[in-house]
Motif scaffolding. Structure first.
Motif, PDB file in Angstrom:
ATOM      1  N   ARG A   1     -15.066  11.682  31.388  1.00 17.25           N
ATOM      2  CA  ARG A   1     -14.215  10.652  30.788  1.00 17.25           C
ATOM      3  C   ARG A   1     -12.975  11.236  30.104  1.00 17.25           C
ATOM      4  N   THR A   2     -13.159  12.344  29.374  1.00 18.96           N
ATOM      5  CA  THR A   2     -12.033  12.931  28.637  1.00 18.96           C
ATOM      6  C   THR A   2     -11.268  13.968  29.463  1.00 18.96           C
ATOM      7  N   ARG A   3     -11.763  14.274  30.654  1.00 19.69           N
ATOM      8  CA  ARG A   3     -11.166  15.368  31.444  1.00 19.69           C
ATOM      9  C   ARG A   3     -10.353  14.879  32.636  1.00 19.69           C
ATOM     10  N   ALA A   4     -10.441  13.559  32.925  1.00 14.85           N
ATOM     11  CA  ALA A   4      -9.703  13.022  34.072  1.00 14.85           C
ATOM     12  C   ALA A   4      -9.149  11.651  33.701  1.00 14.85           C
ATOM     13  N   ASP A   5      -8.151  11.168  34.462  1.00 15.76           N
ATOM     14  CA  ASP A   5      -7.558   9.862  34.164  1.00 15.76           C
ATOM     15  C   ASP A   5      -8.375   8.736  34.773  1.00 15.76           C
ATOM     16  N   VAL A   6      -8.918   8.964  35.948  1.00 19.50           N
ATOM     17  CA  VAL A   6      -9.757   7.954  36.602  1.00 19.50           C
ATOM     18  C   VAL A   6     -11.037   8.629  37.077  1.00 19.50           C
ATOM     19  N   VAL A   7     -12.180   8.097  36.604  1.00 16.17           N
ATOM     20  CA  VAL A   7     -13.481   8.683  36.950  1.00 16.17           C
ATOM     21  C   VAL A   7     -14.258   7.669  37.780  1.00 16.17           C
ATOM     22  N   ILE A   8     -14.654   8.054  38.989  1.00 20.29           N
ATOM     23  CA  ILE A   8     -15.452   7.142  39.814  1.00 20.29           C
ATOM     24  C   ILE A   8     -16.805   7.765  40.101  1.00 20.29           C
ATOM     25  N   ALA A   9     -17.863   7.009  39.793  1.00 20.79           N
ATOM     26  CA  ALA A   9     -19.233   7.469  40.026  1.00 20.79           C
ATOM     27  C   ALA A   9     -19.654   7.081  41.427  1.00 20.79           C
ATOM     28  N   LEU A  10     -20.176   8.039  42.167  1.00 20.17           N
ATOM     29  CA  LEU A  10     -20.639   7.759  43.533  1.00 20.17           C
ATOM     30  C   LEU A  10     -22.110   7.376  43.569  1.00 20.17           C
ATOM     31  N   GLY A  11     -22.838   7.641  42.465  1.00 23.89           N
ATOM     32  CA  GLY A  11     -24.263   7.308  42.440  1.00 23.89           C
ATOM     33  C   GLY A  11     -25.041   8.398  41.749  1.00 23.89           C
ATOM     34  N   PRO A  12     -26.349   8.189  41.576  1.00 29.86           N
ATOM     35  CA  PRO A  12     -27.187   9.186  40.910  1.00 29.86           C
ATOM     36  C   PRO A  12     -27.167  10.512  41.672  1.00 29.86           C
ATOM     37  N   THR A  13     -27.325  11.622  40.952  1.00 27.48           N
ATOM     38  CA  THR A  13     -27.362  12.942  41.586  1.00 27.48           C
ATOM     39  C   THR A  13     -28.411  12.971  42.696  1.00 27.48           C
ATOM     40  N   GLY A  14     -28.010  13.443  43.870  1.00 23.86           N
ATOM     41  CA  GLY A  14     -28.961  13.569  44.982  1.00 23.86           C
ATOM     42  C   GLY A  14     -29.141  12.298  45.798  1.00 23.86           C
ATOM     43  N   ASP A  15     -28.509  11.186  45.377  1.00 18.42           N
ATOM     44  CA  ASP A  15     -28.661   9.931  46.123  1.00 18.42           C
ATOM     45  C   ASP A  15     -27.521   9.806  47.137  1.00 18.42           C
ATOM     46  N   GLU A  16     -27.705  10.420  48.295  1.00 16.35           N
ATOM     47  CA  GLU A  16     -26.629  10.441  49.296  1.00 16.35           C
ATOM     48  C   GLU A  16     -26.419   9.079  49.941  1.00 16.35           C
ATOM     49  N   THR A  17     -27.462   8.266  49.946  1.00 19.17           N
ATOM     50  CA  THR A  17     -27.313   6.913  50.494  1.00 19.17           C
ATOM     51  C   THR A  17     -26.304   6.126  49.663  1.00 19.17           C
ATOM     52  N   ALA A  18     -26.436   6.229  48.342  1.00 18.73           N
ATOM     53  CA  ALA A  18     -25.487   5.545  47.449  1.00 18.73           C
ATOM     54  C   ALA A  18     -24.090   6.125  47.626  1.00 18.73           C
ATOM     55  N   ALA A  19     -23.989   7.446  47.672  1.00 15.69           N
ATOM     56  CA  ALA A  19     -22.674   8.091  47.773  1.00 15.69           C
ATOM     57  C   ALA A  19     -21.969   7.694  49.073  1.00 15.69           C
ATOM     58  N   ALA A  20     -22.711   7.664  50.187  1.00 19.26           N
ATOM     59  CA  ALA A  20     -22.100   7.296  51.471  1.00 19.26           C
ATOM     60  C   ALA A  20     -21.584   5.865  51.417  1.00 19.26           C
ATOM     61  N   SER A  21     -22.366   4.984  50.805  1.00 16.61           N
ATOM     62  CA  SER A  21     -21.960   3.573  50.797  1.00 16.61           C
ATOM     63  C   SER A  21     -20.737   3.345  49.906  1.00 16.61           C
ATOM     64  N   ARG A  22     -20.475   4.271  48.976  1.00 16.87           N
ATOM     65  CA  ARG A  22     -19.356   4.065  48.044  1.00 16.87           C
ATOM     66  C   ARG A  22     -18.133   4.912  48.341  1.00 16.87           C
ATOM     67  N   LEU A  23     -18.267   5.937  49.181  1.00 13.04           N
ATOM     68  CA  LEU A  23     -17.203   6.938  49.326  1.00 13.04           C
ATOM     69  C   LEU A  23     -15.842   6.337  49.684  1.00 13.04           C
TER      70      LEU A  23
END
Ligand code: TXA
Ligand code: MG
Length: 347
Positions: free
Chosen positions: A280-302
């Protein structure tokens, strides 16, 4: 004008599907959801309709299209033969996110195959795609419904951002479940080769074809010539993206983030949900792709995440690659590398 019609993703309204099917039969362009990403469909045996796809997308004519059919039974007219291994693959993976490259029948127009001797075919599983293919009763050529080199669309809004006014209709069934494109398997090469990794993995394919291998074949003189759509600059956001890989990737990404902001960059990051507070304090826009190790979530959001970062006007994007461990991680790493135009830092 592009018409946008909402449909229930599980039980699409027959009247709306009939309207979209009539549009396809008349040579129109219809964007529709599949389980992977939204496709831009046209009558695959009508060269003029197919030409409109290339115009709308500004896609180079050298990049062939995937033909979508409702079931294995509709494959025979498109190819020279349907050998037993194709039947076995289809029985196991169709409908689903697996595209097969096969020797083409002469009735498939050059516009679909980019003049090449092969045709790519798949049977999608999304209920809206299936209903549309059934109602249209024709093979439907459909690349991802984005402008050339933009990220593939996973929502109807993305289709409209890229193609509003250039296509007749978009069927809006909400976000697509998988979020990255189908696996492309070339059955015309020896051994059979995965040209593009996807949700159907090499290990899945090897249960039917143990000799199958992965890689675009660049190392064998094939590469871009085998699948021109697999050029490196692809699926790309506007802002340059750097991907970090390996054991020390988090530390290296933090150090580079600090430098980028000190240099006045407006910084966007793609991170695991657990890391958002830290960023939050290190970047201007932070986007979460999903829980660590949850590649299904990350793929659906990328892809939606890449578009969000562009919309937020960032000038640099940093992301960590998931470790290679089979499953969707292979496809996710591939798409991140392409979105980064090969700009991957190995730590
Ligand atoms: O999940 C998907 O496959 C989505 C949905 C809409 O079905 N479609 C999609 O299409 O991703 P497109 O055009 O964006 O990507 C098709 C890929 C390209 O990399 C293209 O070069 C490759 O498939 N391809 C198409 N025909 C081919 C052929 N005959 N030989 C080798 N590669 C081919
Ligand atoms: Mg595409």
């Amino acid at each position: 004008m592009t018409l946008r019609l909402s449909v229930n993703p599980l039980q699409p309204d027959a009247g709306i599907i009939a309207q979209a099917a009539a549009c396809l039969r008349a040579g129109g362009l219809v964007a529709f959801p599949t389980e992977t990403v939204y496709g831009l469909g046209a009558h695959a045996l009508d060269p003029d309709a197919v030409a409109r796809i290339y115009m709308a997308k500004e896609r180079p004519a050298t990049d062939p299209l995937i033909v979508h059919i409702p079931s294995l039974e509709q494959l025979a007219p498109l190819v020279t033969a349907v050998p037993p291994e194709v039947v076995a693959l289809a029985q196991r993976f169709w409908p689903g996110p697996l595209t097969l490259v096969l020797p083409r029948h002469s009735r498939v127009p050059d516009a679909v195959t980019a003049g090449g001797p092969t045709v790519a075919v798949r049977v999608p599983t999304h209920p809206v795609a299936r209903a549309l293919l059934d109602a249209a009763a024709l093979p439907v050529a459909a690349p991802s419904a984005n402008r050339f080199s933009h990220p593939s669309p996973t929502r109807a809004e993305h289709v409209l951002q890229d193609l509003e006014g250039r296509i007749d209709l978009v069927l809006d069934a909400g976000p697509t479940p998988i979020g990255i494109e189908s696996t492309v398997l070339d059955l015309t090469s020896t051994p059979p080769r995965v040209l593009r990794p996807g949700a159907v993995t090499l290990a899945d394919i090897q249960t039917i074809l143990p000799e199958a291998v992965s890689g675009t074949g660049v190392e064998h003189g094939g590469g871009a010539a085998r699948s021109p759509g697999l050029l490196d600059r692809h699926y790309a956001p506007r802002a340059p993206l750097t991907v970090y890989d390996g054991a020390a990737r988090d530390a290296r990404m933090r150090a580079d983030a600090e430098r980028a902001r000190a240099a006045g960059e407006r910084l966007g990051v793609l991170v695991d949900t657990d890391a958002t507070a830290l960023w939050r304090t290190r970047a201007d826009v932070v986007i979460a792709l999903g829980p660590t190790g949850d590649e299904t979530a990350a793929a659906s959001r990328l892809y939606a995440a890449l578009r969000e970062l562009d919309d937020a006007g960032v000038t640099r994007i940093l992301a960590c690659a998931p470790p290679e461990r089979g499953g969707l991680s292979t496809a996710l790493r591939d798409r991140l590398r392409r979105a980064a135009s090969g700009q991957v830092i190995h730590t």
